[in-house]
Design an enzyme around this catalytic site. Sequence first.
Site, PDB file in Angstrom:
ATOM      1  CB  SER A  34      -0.819   0.248   1.347  1.00  0.00           C
ATOM      2  OG  SER A  34      -0.373   0.318   2.437  1.00  0.00           O
ATOM      3  CE  LYS A  81      -3.175   2.517   4.712  1.00  0.00           C
ATOM      4  NZ  LYS A  81      -2.577   1.310   3.587  1.00  0.00           N
TER       5      LYS A  81
END
Length: 165
Positions: A34, A81
């Site tokens: 990711s 993230k």
Amino acid sequence: MFIQNLLRSVMFGVPIGITFLDTVGYVAKVEGISMQPVLNPESTDTDYVFLSRWAVRDYKVERGDVVSLVSPKDPNQKIIKRVVALQGDVVSTLGYKNQYVRVPEGHCWVEGDHTGHTLDSNTFGPVSLGLVNARAIWIVWPPSRWQSLDTKLPDSRKPVSAANL
């Protein structure tokens, strides 16, 4: 005498070690794709990063920071993230239920760098700053990738309007 010294070392060492890990930071393994290409640039790579708890102790995060947080979908999972927007910012979403979202007070908008291959705010919406537990500041392993993590936000993902720029 040996046992007594060992017990004394453990009695002082363990609390100091736990305090360090809880307030300063620790090294963590980053799994998945990711955050490619910044972390784990090849599918076979596994990066280890230093996560600074100290850097987010007052819930101070900046746009572009790579942060570790408790997943809003699964509280037993930690995710990593990039912070795209802060409270008051308006962000253009990528597949969220609304095309534009104003980030509420006490929240941030986080996204993985590998668009389309990540579960992030485009899936679960704005994230409470209380879920953010550390900022990734340095890739520490493998040695060939030693580097500080860039906090530059890609132009394509900057907020439509930013509250405090």
